[in-house]
Design a protein around this motif. Structure first.
Motif, mmCIF file in Angstrom:
data_model
loop_
_atom_site.group_PDB
_atom_site.id
_atom_site.type_symbol
_atom_site.label_atom_id
_atom_site.label_comp_id
_atom_site.label_asym_id
_atom_site.label_seq_id
_atom_site.Cartn_x
_atom_site.Cartn_y
_atom_site.Cartn_z
ATOM 1 N N ASP A 102 78.302 102.108 -18.982
ATOM 2 C CA ASP A 102 78.795 101.946 -17.614
ATOM 3 C C ASP A 102 78.039 100.814 -16.923
ATOM 4 O O ASP A 102 76.820 100.727 -17.021
ATOM 5 N N GLY A 103 78.762 99.925 -16.268
ATOM 6 C CA GLY A 103 78.116 98.852 -15.523
ATOM 7 C C GLY A 103 78.544 97.475 -15.978
ATOM 8 O O GLY A 103 79.585 97.305 -16.621
ATOM 9 N N THR A 104 77.718 96.470 -15.651
ATOM 10 C CA THR A 104 78.033 95.070 -15.898
ATOM 11 C C THR A 104 77.203 94.537 -17.069
ATOM 12 O O THR A 104 76.006 94.800 -17.156
ATOM 13 N N TRP A 105 77.864 93.771 -17.926
ATOM 14 C CA TRP A 105 77.235 93.183 -19.106
ATOM 15 C C TRP A 105 77.548 91.691 -19.147
ATOM 16 O O TRP A 105 78.678 91.279 -18.888
ATOM 17 N N ARG A 106 76.563 90.894 -19.516
ATOM 18 C CA ARG A 106 76.767 89.443 -19.665
ATOM 19 C C ARG A 106 77.138 89.164 -21.115
ATOM 20 O O ARG A 106 76.409 89.503 -22.032
ATOM 21 N N LEU A 107 78.291 88.525 -21.302
ATOM 22 C CA LEU A 107 78.811 88.164 -22.623
ATOM 23 C C LEU A 107 78.928 86.641 -22.649
ATOM 24 O O LEU A 107 79.885 86.078 -22.103
ATOM 25 N N GLU A 108 77.937 85.963 -23.235
ATOM 26 C CA GLU A 108 77.857 84.502 -23.216
ATOM 27 C C GLU A 108 77.989 84.020 -21.776
ATOM 28 O O GLU A 108 77.181 84.368 -20.940
ATOM 29 N N ASN A 109 79.025 83.259 -21.451
ATOM 30 C CA ASN A 109 79.217 82.786 -20.068
ATOM 31 C C ASN A 109 80.199 83.650 -19.299
ATOM 32 O O ASN A 109 80.685 83.259 -18.248
ATOM 33 N N ASN A 110 80.520 84.819 -19.839
ATOM 34 C CA ASN A 110 81.501 85.717 -19.240
ATOM 35 C C ASN A 110 80.828 87.021 -18.820
ATOM 36 O O ASN A 110 79.655 87.259 -19.132
ATOM 37 N N TRP A 111 81.611 87.853 -18.134
ATOM 38 C CA TRP A 111 81.093 89.154 -17.684
ATOM 39 C C TRP A 111 82.028 90.276 -18.101
ATOM 40 O O TRP A 111 83.243 90.157 -17.970
ATOM 41 N N ASN A 117 83.753 107.031 -18.949
ATOM 42 C CA ASN A 117 84.086 108.441 -18.778
ATOM 43 C C ASN A 117 83.797 109.122 -20.115
ATOM 44 O O ASN A 117 84.658 109.159 -20.992
ATOM 45 N N PHE A 118 82.553 109.574 -20.280
ATOM 46 C CA PHE A 118 82.080 110.161 -21.531
ATOM 47 C C PHE A 118 82.216 109.137 -22.660
ATOM 48 O O PHE A 118 81.632 108.068 -22.555
ATOM 49 N N GLN A 119 83.015 109.412 -23.709
ATOM 50 C CA GLN A 119 83.100 108.497 -24.846
ATOM 51 C C GLN A 119 84.210 107.449 -24.689
ATOM 52 O O GLN A 119 84.397 106.618 -25.563
ATOM 53 N N ALA A 120 84.906 107.462 -23.579
ATOM 54 C CA ALA A 120 85.951 106.479 -23.297
ATOM 55 C C ALA A 120 85.508 105.591 -22.144
ATOM 56 O O ALA A 120 84.711 105.999 -21.303
ATOM 57 N N PHE A 121 86.022 104.373 -22.118
ATOM 58 C CA PHE A 121 85.730 103.488 -20.992
ATOM 59 C C PHE A 121 86.846 102.459 -20.858
ATOM 60 O O PHE A 121 87.629 102.232 -21.777
ATOM 61 N N LYS A 122 86.931 101.882 -19.675
ATOM 62 C CA LYS A 122 87.845 100.781 -19.417
ATOM 63 C C LYS A 122 87.117 99.785 -18.548
ATOM 64 O O LYS A 122 85.976 100.024 -18.144
ATOM 65 N N THR A 135 90.817 97.387 -22.616
ATOM 66 C CA THR A 135 91.557 98.598 -22.948
ATOM 67 C C THR A 135 91.036 99.187 -24.250
ATOM 68 O O THR A 135 90.272 98.548 -24.969
ATOM 69 N N LYS A 136 91.467 100.386 -24.530
ATOM 70 C CA LYS A 136 91.121 101.087 -25.772
ATOM 71 C C LYS A 136 89.614 101.167 -25.988
ATOM 72 O O LYS A 136 89.137 101.134 -27.114
ATOM 73 N N GLY A 137 88.859 101.264 -24.903
ATOM 74 C CA GLY A 137 87.406 101.366 -24.999
ATOM 75 C C GLY A 137 86.988 102.728 -25.534
ATOM 76 O O GLY A 137 87.378 103.751 -24.980
ATOM 77 N N ARG A 138 86.206 102.724 -26.593
ATOM 78 C CA ARG A 138 85.811 103.985 -27.236
ATOM 79 C C ARG A 138 84.392 103.864 -27.777
ATOM 80 O O ARG A 138 84.008 102.836 -28.335
ATOM 81 N N ARG A 156 77.787 97.643 -31.949
ATOM 82 C CA ARG A 156 76.851 98.733 -31.708
ATOM 83 C C ARG A 156 76.138 98.480 -30.383
ATOM 84 O O ARG A 156 75.862 97.333 -30.020
ATOM 85 N N VAL A 157 75.828 99.576 -29.713
ATOM 86 C CA VAL A 157 75.073 99.519 -28.467
ATOM 87 C C VAL A 157 73.664 99.980 -28.774
ATOM 88 O O VAL A 157 73.458 101.024 -29.391
ATOM 89 N N ASN A 158 72.690 99.185 -28.357
ATOM 90 C CA ASN A 158 71.289 99.554 -28.529
ATOM 91 C C ASN A 158 70.596 99.335 -27.190
ATOM 92 O O ASN A 158 70.111 98.237 -26.912
ATOM 93 N N GLY A 159 70.619 100.379 -26.359
ATOM 94 C CA GLY A 159 70.010 100.271 -25.031
ATOM 95 C C GLY A 159 70.746 99.282 -24.163
ATOM 96 O O GLY A 159 71.920 99.464 -23.842
ATOM 97 N N ASN A 160 70.061 98.175 -23.799
ATOM 98 C CA ASN A 160 70.641 97.163 -22.915
ATOM 99 C C ASN A 160 71.265 95.990 -23.659
ATOM 100 O O ASN A 160 71.512 94.947 -23.065
#
Length: 180
Positions: A102-111, A117-122, A135-138, A156-160
């Protein structure tokens, strides 16, 4: 239930798993079980709901299995209904603790902006003035998949930090995003 604890210990000895399983009589809400990798429950729904915040703080990938009773609006990753000669308590639910995205992530020059919502996200992928729906965030523990436009992201997600491979128009490319 002290009798169930003793029965469980006896069964663990018979199964040869005493070094891998722990059974204790304790207050569920006071006991630290954060190092567990599997939690099994046979608790009423209102107890599961009270316990849910503590479970969601566990390490991503931890498996929670409940006999018969769910976790309210937290949809199970897998549900099994036993039908052969089963009269009561015939359902089993499995949840896998998801990483927190949940929240904001920096992806190269994009955001990337995710609402989890538990194991799903948008969310959205913002590239300058162009905003694309995510879409289809899991999430499956630390494993993450989502689509933004015609690009599929897996990783994979590893912390931040999250990283993996994106696939668009049949071409793969590495990607990495950092929190904040």
């Amino acid at each position: 239930n002290p009798k169930m604890v003793e029965l469980s210990k006896e069964n663990a000895v018979k199964a040869g798993v005493t070094e891998r399983a722990t059974f204790m009589k304790a207050d569920l809400f006071q006991t630290d079980f954060s190092k567990a990798t599997v939690i099994t429950l046979f608790l009423l729904p209102e107890i599961n709901l009270r316990l849910r915040p503590k479970l969601l703080e566990m390490k991503p990938g931890t498996r929670i299995v409940s006999n018969s009773f769910d976790m309210g609006n937290w949809t199970a990753d897998q549900t099994i209904e036993t039908v052969d000669k089963c009269q009561t308590y015939c359902s089993a639910f499995l949840w896998i603790i998801p990483a927190k995205v949940d929240g904001t992530w920096r992806l190269e020059n994009n955001w990337l902006a995710f609402k989890q919502n538990f194991q799903a996200f948008k969310g959205t992928l913002s590239a300058g003035n162009v905003v694309t729906a995510v879409t289809k965030g899991r999430l499956n523990g630390e494993a993450i998949t989502f689509t933004a436009g015609n690009t599929l992201y897996k990783g994979r997600v590893n912390g931040n930090v999250m990283e993996g491979t994106s696939i668009a128009d049949g071409k793969e490319a590495p990607w990495r995003a950092t929190k904040g």
